[in-house]
Design a protein around this motif. Structure first.
Motif, PDB file in Angstrom:
ATOM      1  N   ALA A 117      -4.778   6.906 -21.999  1.00 51.85           N
ATOM      2  CA  ALA A 117      -4.716   6.084 -23.214  1.00 51.85           C
ATOM      3  C   ALA A 117      -5.011   4.642 -22.839  1.00 51.85           C
ATOM      4  CB  ALA A 117      -3.335   6.187 -23.867  1.00 51.85           C
ATOM      5  N   ARG A 118      -5.743   3.971 -23.678  1.00 50.94           N
ATOM      6  CA  ARG A 118      -6.091   2.578 -23.415  1.00 50.94           C
ATOM      7  C   ARG A 118      -4.825   1.707 -23.367  1.00 50.94           C
ATOM      8  NH1 ARG A 118      -9.536  -1.579 -27.287  1.00 50.94           N
ATOM      9  NH2 ARG A 118      -9.573  -3.317 -25.807  1.00 50.94           N
ATOM     10  N   SER A 119      -4.803   0.770 -22.442  1.00 52.86           N
ATOM     11  CA  SER A 119      -3.713  -0.204 -22.327  1.00 52.86           C
ATOM     12  C   SER A 119      -4.343  -1.572 -22.122  1.00 52.86           C
ATOM     13  CB  SER A 119      -2.792   0.136 -21.154  1.00 52.86           C
ATOM     14  OG  SER A 119      -1.839  -0.882 -20.940  1.00 52.86           O
ATOM     15  N   ILE A 120      -4.372  -2.378 -23.174  1.00 48.98           N
ATOM     16  CA  ILE A 120      -5.065  -3.665 -23.128  1.00 48.98           C
ATOM     17  C   ILE A 120      -4.509  -4.538 -22.013  1.00 48.98           C
ATOM     18  CG2 ILE A 120      -5.410  -5.826 -24.399  1.00 48.98           C
ATOM     19  CD1 ILE A 120      -5.741  -4.215 -26.917  1.00 48.98           C
ATOM     20  N   ASP A 121      -5.430  -5.042 -21.184  1.00 47.05           N
ATOM     21  CA  ASP A 121      -5.067  -5.916 -20.052  1.00 47.05           C
ATOM     22  C   ASP A 121      -4.056  -5.263 -19.114  1.00 47.05           C
ATOM     23  OD1 ASP A 121      -6.686  -8.160 -20.099  1.00 47.05           O
ATOM     24  OD2 ASP A 121      -5.520  -9.092 -21.697  1.00 47.05           O
ATOM     25  N   GLY A 122      -3.992  -3.928 -19.109  1.00 45.64           N
ATOM     26  CA  GLY A 122      -3.073  -3.238 -18.213  1.00 45.64           C
ATOM     27  C   GLY A 122      -1.614  -3.484 -18.512  1.00 45.64           C
ATOM     28  N   GLN A 123      -1.284  -3.684 -19.795  1.00 49.17           N
ATOM     29  CA  GLN A 123       0.099  -4.028 -20.140  1.00 49.17           C
ATOM     30  C   GLN A 123       1.076  -2.897 -19.823  1.00 49.17           C
ATOM     31  OE1 GLN A 123       1.512  -6.915 -20.972  1.00 49.17           O
ATOM     32  NE2 GLN A 123      -0.518  -7.764 -20.556  1.00 49.17           N
ATOM     33  N   ALA A 124       0.615  -1.651 -19.862  1.00 52.01           N
ATOM     34  CA  ALA A 124       1.515  -0.547 -19.528  1.00 52.01           C
ATOM     35  C   ALA A 124       2.007  -0.696 -18.092  1.00 52.01           C
ATOM     36  CB  ALA A 124       0.813   0.787 -19.710  1.00 52.01           C
ATOM     37  N   ALA A 125       1.095  -1.028 -17.170  1.00 47.67           N
ATOM     38  CA  ALA A 125       1.483  -1.213 -15.776  1.00 47.67           C
ATOM     39  C   ALA A 125       2.267  -2.510 -15.592  1.00 47.67           C
ATOM     40  CB  ALA A 125       0.245  -1.210 -14.885  1.00 47.67           C
ATOM     41  N   ARG A 126       1.831  -3.567 -16.264  1.00 48.31           N
ATOM     42  CA  ARG A 126       2.529  -4.848 -16.119  1.00 48.31           C
ATOM     43  C   ARG A 126       3.964  -4.738 -16.629  1.00 48.31           C
ATOM     44  NH1 ARG A 126      -1.356  -8.619 -14.823  1.00 48.31           N
ATOM     45  NH2 ARG A 126      -3.472  -8.173 -15.555  1.00 48.31           N
ATOM     46  N   SER A 127       4.147  -4.031 -17.745  1.00 49.08           N
ATOM     47  CA  SER A 127       5.492  -3.883 -18.295  1.00 49.08           C
ATOM     48  C   SER A 127       6.398  -3.092 -17.357  1.00 49.08           C
ATOM     49  CB  SER A 127       5.427  -3.185 -19.659  1.00 49.08           C
ATOM     50  OG  SER A 127       4.702  -3.960 -20.592  1.00 49.08           O
ATOM     51  N   ALA A 128       5.773  -2.245 -16.523  1.00 53.92           N
ATOM     52  CA  ALA A 128       6.548  -1.473 -15.557  1.00 53.92           C
ATOM     53  C   ALA A 128       6.776  -2.244 -14.256  1.00 53.92           C
ATOM     54  CB  ALA A 128       5.847  -0.151 -15.260  1.00 53.92           C
ATOM     55  N   GLY A 129       6.307  -3.513 -14.212  1.00 54.55           N
ATOM     56  CA  GLY A 129       6.560  -4.361 -13.056  1.00 54.55           C
ATOM     57  C   GLY A 129       5.473  -4.378 -12.001  1.00 54.55           C
ATOM     58  N   PHE A 130       4.277  -3.859 -12.331  1.00 55.50           N
ATOM     59  CA  PHE A 130       3.196  -3.829 -11.361  1.00 55.50           C
ATOM     60  C   PHE A 130       2.192  -4.942 -11.642  1.00 55.50           C
ATOM     61  CE2 PHE A 130       4.654   0.587 -11.801  1.00 55.50           C
ATOM     62  CZ  PHE A 130       5.017   0.846 -10.475  1.00 55.50           C
ATOM     63  N   ARG A 131       1.479  -5.374 -10.600  1.00 56.94           N
ATOM     64  CA  ARG A 131       0.388  -6.318 -10.769  1.00 56.94           C
ATOM     65  C   ARG A 131      -0.919  -5.630 -10.381  1.00 56.94           C
ATOM     66  NH1 ARG A 131      -1.034  -8.357  -5.712  1.00 56.94           N
ATOM     67  NH2 ARG A 131       0.571  -8.304  -4.085  1.00 56.94           N
ATOM     68  N   ARG A 132      -2.009  -6.312 -10.659  1.00 59.79           N
ATOM     69  CA  ARG A 132      -3.328  -5.697 -10.453  1.00 59.79           C
ATOM     70  C   ARG A 132      -3.529  -5.258  -9.005  1.00 59.79           C
ATOM     71  NH1 ARG A 132      -6.736  -2.899 -10.033  1.00 59.79           N
ATOM     72  NH2 ARG A 132      -8.814  -2.810 -10.915  1.00 59.79           N
ATOM     73  N   GLY A 133      -3.014  -5.986  -8.063  1.00 60.46           N
ATOM     74  CA  GLY A 133      -3.169  -5.611  -6.659  1.00 60.46           C
ATOM     75  C   GLY A 133      -2.005  -4.802  -6.136  1.00 60.46           C
ATOM     76  N   TRP A 134      -1.483  -3.898  -6.945  1.00 60.31           N
ATOM     77  CA  TRP A 134      -0.302  -3.105  -6.589  1.00 60.31           C
ATOM     78  C   TRP A 134      -0.461  -2.337  -5.289  1.00 60.31           C
ATOM     79  CZ3 TRP A 134      -1.093   2.147  -6.197  1.00 60.31           C
ATOM     80  CH2 TRP A 134      -2.269   2.646  -6.802  1.00 60.31           C
ATOM     81  N   PHE A 135      -1.712  -1.945  -4.981  1.00 58.94           N
ATOM     82  CA  PHE A 135      -1.960  -1.127  -3.796  1.00 58.94           C
ATOM     83  C   PHE A 135      -1.788  -1.909  -2.500  1.00 58.94           C
ATOM     84  CE2 PHE A 135      -5.697  -2.221  -6.325  1.00 58.94           C
ATOM     85  CZ  PHE A 135      -6.250  -3.240  -5.556  1.00 58.94           C
ATOM     86  N   ASP A 136      -1.684  -3.254  -2.602  1.00 64.29           N
ATOM     87  CA  ASP A 136      -1.471  -4.071  -1.415  1.00 64.29           C
ATOM     88  C   ASP A 136       0.004  -4.349  -1.151  1.00 64.29           C
ATOM     89  OD1 ASP A 136      -4.130  -4.317  -0.588  1.00 64.29           O
ATOM     90  OD2 ASP A 136      -4.509  -5.964  -1.988  1.00 64.29           O
ATOM     91  N   THR A 137       0.884  -3.710  -1.897  1.00 63.74           N
ATOM     92  CA  THR A 137       2.317  -3.909  -1.682  1.00 63.74           C
ATOM     93  C   THR A 137       2.862  -2.801  -0.784  1.00 63.74           C
ATOM     94  OG1 THR A 137       2.876  -2.645  -3.677  1.00 63.74           O
ATOM     95  CG2 THR A 137       2.563  -5.015  -3.929  1.00 63.74           C
ATOM     96  N   LEU A 138       3.959  -3.095  -0.097  1.00 65.82           N
ATOM     97  CA  LEU A 138       4.522  -2.172   0.885  1.00 65.82           C
ATOM     98  C   LEU A 138       4.893  -0.829   0.258  1.00 65.82           C
ATOM     99  CD1 LEU A 138       6.794  -4.574   2.977  1.00 65.82           C
ATOM    100  CD2 LEU A 138       4.588  -3.583   3.640  1.00 65.82           C
ATOM    101  N   ALA A 139       5.281  -0.844  -1.025  1.00 67.56           N
ATOM    102  CA  ALA A 139       5.734   0.389  -1.655  1.00 67.56           C
ATOM    103  C   ALA A 139       4.644   1.451  -1.702  1.00 67.56           C
ATOM    104  CB  ALA A 139       6.224   0.091  -3.067  1.00 67.56           C
ATOM    105  N   PHE A 140       3.364   1.043  -1.635  1.00 68.44           N
ATOM    106  CA  PHE A 140       2.264   2.003  -1.757  1.00 68.44           C
ATOM    107  C   PHE A 140       1.409   2.092  -0.490  1.00 68.44           C
ATOM    108  CE2 PHE A 140       3.340   0.867  -6.103  1.00 68.44           C
ATOM    109  CZ  PHE A 140       3.418   2.122  -6.701  1.00 68.44           C
ATOM    110  N   ARG A 141       1.865   1.517   0.587  1.00 70.38           N
ATOM    111  CA  ARG A 141       1.125   1.622   1.844  1.00 70.38           C
ATOM    112  C   ARG A 141       1.734   2.698   2.736  1.00 70.38           C
ATOM    113  NH1 ARG A 141      -0.063  -4.813   3.137  1.00 70.38           N
ATOM    114  NH2 ARG A 141      -2.146  -4.833   2.188  1.00 70.38           N
ATOM    115  N   PRO A 142       0.893   3.349   3.558  1.00 71.43           N
ATOM    116  CA  PRO A 142      -0.549   3.150   3.713  1.00 71.43           C
ATOM    117  C   PRO A 142      -1.331   3.810   2.576  1.00 71.43           C
ATOM    118  CG  PRO A 142       0.182   4.923   5.118  1.00 71.43           C
ATOM    119  CD  PRO A 142       1.426   4.368   4.478  1.00 71.43           C
ATOM    120  N   ASN A 143      -2.564   3.324   2.355  1.00 77.01           N
ATOM    121  CA  ASN A 143      -3.436   3.936   1.362  1.00 77.01           C
ATOM    122  C   ASN A 143      -4.883   3.732   1.760  1.00 77.01           C
ATOM    123  OD1 ASN A 143      -4.552   1.448   0.056  1.00 77.01           O
ATOM    124  ND2 ASN A 143      -2.396   1.106  -0.465  1.00 77.01           N
TER     125      ASN A 143
END
Length: 779
Positions: A658-684
């Motif tokens: 489903a479309r989420s304008i400006d990624g608000q669904a992820a932002r509202s959940a506390g994520f930023r655009r570069g989420w993959f560079d955070t320790l919680a998602f490394r290694p990737n």
């Protein structure tokens, strides 16, 4: 063929005249209570009124008009024999059984009484009224009369007009709802005394664009009712556009596109160690100086020197949207030592059909139905439609047919039904239908955004019935892409749309943007879904006869399949692409559509038929403007099974984000655009990606980004140059295919299509067929 919601493509926006006088011999269908009676003659009276001595209906001469009052109703009255009982008075499908009885009027003997009732006419213009009284059990006296209904009361003046969201070249006018005794068709807006621009009754705002900076302007608004009357005094206000936005800081340059922007600045190796990017005040990304550092040739610079350039792509962004950007440069110890930034507005994506056209047609369609028009022809196809003989023009494009008796019997349908009959309207419907039966498919080159008359004899004309809540209906005819653009506004302008499908000799009606109902007694299709249909990629979709449409549940799935096959073939032929359908790819596509349709409905991710009204994004090795995004397209294919079944199987849900304008669904959940560079998602997969960008699927601007779907999004490094093309592609798809915030859409990755370097495109599927809403086009 099936047929779509019609739309006007005006060369110029015009004021609509009120109802014109019509031919006296126009055939009308009597209300059901007077079925079988001969219509009134020139004196307005039926020539075979039954037992009319028992009841009398007092009406003016048929040459005199009856005007609706402040409540949009008319008073009907007459005389009743004392041994009779009033049953009902009906006009079309509107019926009154509430009567006030009184003493007989002067000059009438005492054996009679007077009666009176009120009702709202279903339409303006000529109407038939049926009056019934019961003299003996199940023995009725019936009177059938004809008279002309008019509305002379103008709508209220518009209030609350204001102008906001003012920029250096645009502004948005908004106003309060007007009222009307009978009903509103919409509003007319004028800017600086220019031509009138029409909106429908549910739209009370208009964005004014293309204005000079620091300039004064006047905007005025009037309401227009279903009779064409306009409010007496226009609401008027003035405003001034803002100054031209200042250029970004000298350290920063911005290359702005529809769904992306590229920020460039010179690094300072003496102080810069990391950069923090803020978009609209929120942390967007954080990266080391060397991550996006390039030399003069655009290649990764190592080491990054003062002669290098930082090229940072920002995507995906929303089209025609203002953003503010700030970059903080920090030393190795983390302290900030410089910052710079600027504002920018992303470019506008022109919708497949201009919004002004969509608004205009919904307003005109409502007005045509309310004034008793039997069909409305869009300006873009008027040269291609032969108006049935004896038809009377109500206003430009809106006509009453000499004989619409058969189709009027079925409009609006009271239940799922099909019928086979002949009158001027159904004859017109069959005349404009393509040979054979089945859904309407959009030709690739039918550009519905043209504002000049366009007719390609190979392009079908799409009709639907547009019905007001009062029950008044009109048949609309227009090209498929334009028709599809109007479907979304049908339910918000006090109208219900009934899809009509022509199959062989019969005409089938489906209800309210929902389902095309089964033509015959439908039997469920086996779990294979589309795999069971007697068509394949070799089918000639322009000359088909019947697709097994009696299996009504799978109608939309089948339409999506057919439109996708047709479109890929046309693009491959036009561009001489190394692509052709094989049985293996065909089987994969059918299975994927069945899975995606189940996912669209939040199903168990196996197989299921599609619901009505959805958009489909088909990624390519190039975007819709033929800009390379090969590795990005390959990534989507790989994430969804590389031409096979997705693994794990839960990824099937990724076919329907489903479309989420400006990624608000992820932002509202506390994520930023570069989420993959955070320790919680490394290694990737994007660790140590060098100068490449990290692509994710499902897209950031959906409700399934990051790990919102319960599965962490698939990641792959792709060349930096592919970030903007994909961002622009997604923004263009959302705009042209009218995907609203929170609306689910389908993603259909076809491995061989992407491998051929073919372009992405988008289609829209609804109850009547499909249309290409994002058409590939070279820049």
């Amino acid at each position: 063929m099936a047929i779509l919601l019609a739309i006007a493509i005006p060369v110029g926006l015009v004021n609509l005249p009120a109802v014109e006088a019509e031919a006296a011999d126009q055939v009308q269908t009597p209300p059901a209570a007077c079925a079988g009676m001969t219509g009134p003659g020139e004196d307005g009276n039926s020539i075979d009124d039954e037992n009319h001595a028992a009841v009398r209906l007092d009406l003016p001469s048929p040459k005199e008009d009856v005007a609706v009052d402040e409540e949009g109703k008319i008073d009907l009255s007459g005389v009743l024999h004392k041994k009779a009982k009033m049953v009902d008075v009906s006009m079309g499908k509107v019926k009154s059984t509430d009567f006030t009885l009184g003493p007989p009027p002067a000059g009438v003997s005492g054996w009679a009484s007077s009666w009176q009732t009120r009702l709202r006419p279903p339409q303006l213009g000529k109407n038939l009224v049926c009056t019934r009284a019961e003299r003996e059990p199940k023995r009725f006296a019936r009177i059938l009369r004809s008279f002309n209904i008019v509305d002379r009361i103008a709508p209220s003046n518009v209030t609350g007009l204001s102008v906001g969201s003012i920029t250096h070249n645009s502004a948005k006018a908004s106003w309060n709802a007007a009222t009307d005794n009978y009903g509103l068709a919409g509003y007319e807006i004028r800017v600086d005394g220019g031509p009138a621009i029409r909106t429908n009754s549910a739209t009370r705002s208009y964005t004014i664009s293309g204005l000079p900076p620091e300039s004064e302007h006047t905007v005025s608004v009037v309401a227009v009712d279903l009779a064409g009357n306009k409010s007496a005094t226009p609401a008027t206000t003035t405003f001034r556009t803002a100054e031209t936005p200042p250029d970004p800081d000298p350290e920063l340059t911005l290359a702005v596109e529809e769904g992306s922007a590229t920020a460039k600045w010179q690094p300072d190796p003496n102080g810069d160690f990391t950069y923090r990017v803020f978009l609209d005040g929120q942390l967007h990304d954080e990266f080391p100086m060397g991550q996006y550092c390039v030399d003069a040739a655009g290649n990764k610079a190592d080491p990054c020197t003062a002669d290098s350039v930082i090229e940072y792509p920002i995507e995906p962004l929303e089209a025609a949207t203002p953003y503010t950007l700030r970059i903080d440069a920090a030393r190795e110890d983390g302290t900030q030592w410089r910052d710079f930034g600027g504002g920018f507005i992303t470019k506008t994506v022109a919708p497949a059909v201009p919004e002004t056209v969509t608004q205009q047609v919904s307003s005109e369609s409502s007005q045509c139905a309310a004034q008793g028009g039997d069909f409305y022809i869009a300006p873009s196809v008027r040269s291609a439609v032969t108006v049935p003989g004896g038809s009377t023009q109500v206003f430009a494009g809106c006509y009453r047919a000499a004989d619409a008796s058969c189709v009027e019997d079925h409009m609006p349908p009271e239940e799922d039904e099909s019928f086979d009959c002949s009158d001027d309207v159904t004859g017109l419907l069959r005349d404009v239908s393509a040979p054979g039966g089945g859904p309407a498919l959009s030709p690739l080159n039918a550009d519905a955004s043209d504002t000049t008359p366009l007719f390609d004899p190979g392009n079908p004309i799409q009709p639907v019935a547009w019905c007001l809540q009062s029950g008044a209906c009109t048949l609309l005819l227009a090209p498929p892409a334009a028709a599809a653009a109007s479907a979304g506004v049908a339910t918000v302008v006090s109208a219900v749309v009934f899809w009509i499908v022509v199959i062989a000799a019969a005409i089938v009606i489906g209800v309210a943007l929902g389902v095309i109902w089964s033509i015959i007694d439908a039997s469920p299709i086996a779990i294979g879904g589309l795999l069971e249909y007697p068509i394949d990629h070799a089918t000639d979709f322009d000359t088909y006869e019947d697709w097994g449409l009696e299996e009504g549940r799978w109608y939309h799935s089948l339409t999506a399949y057919a439109q996708l096959i047709k479109t890929t073939k046309e693009i491959a032929d036009d561009r001489d692409l190394p692509f052709a359908w094989t049985d293996s790819e065909d089987s994969y596509l059918r299975r994927t559509i069945d899975q995606a349709c189940a996912a669209l409905k939040g199903g168990n991710y196996s197989y299921g038929p599609c619901d009505d009204d959805f958009a489909v994004y088909v990624p390519g090795g190039k975007n819709n403007k033929f800009v390379d995004m090969q590795q990005t397209g390959d990534h989507i294919v790989a994430a969804m099974g590389n031409g096979g079944y997705p693994q794990p199987s839960g990824r099937i849900k990724w076919l329907a984000p489903a479309r989420s304008i400006d990624g608000q669904a992820a932002r509202s959940a506390g994520f930023r655009r570069g989420w993959f560079d955070t320790l919680a998602f490394r290694p990737n997969a994007c660790d140590n990606r060098g100068g490449q960008v990290c692509d994710e699927f499902p897209f950031w601007a959906t409700d399934q980004a990051v790990n919102l779907s319960g599965l962490t999004a698939d990641l792959k490094p792709v060349p930096r140059r592919e970030a903007s093309p994909q961002g622009n592609d997604i923004s263009t798809f959302h705009t042209k295919c009218k995907v609203d915030n929170g609306e689910r859409f389908m993603v259909l990755p076809i491995k061989s299509w992407v491998s051929a370097g073919a372009p992405s495109f988008g289609i829209r599927v609804n109850g009547s067929g499909a249309s290409v809403c994002m058409q590939p086009s070279s820049p």
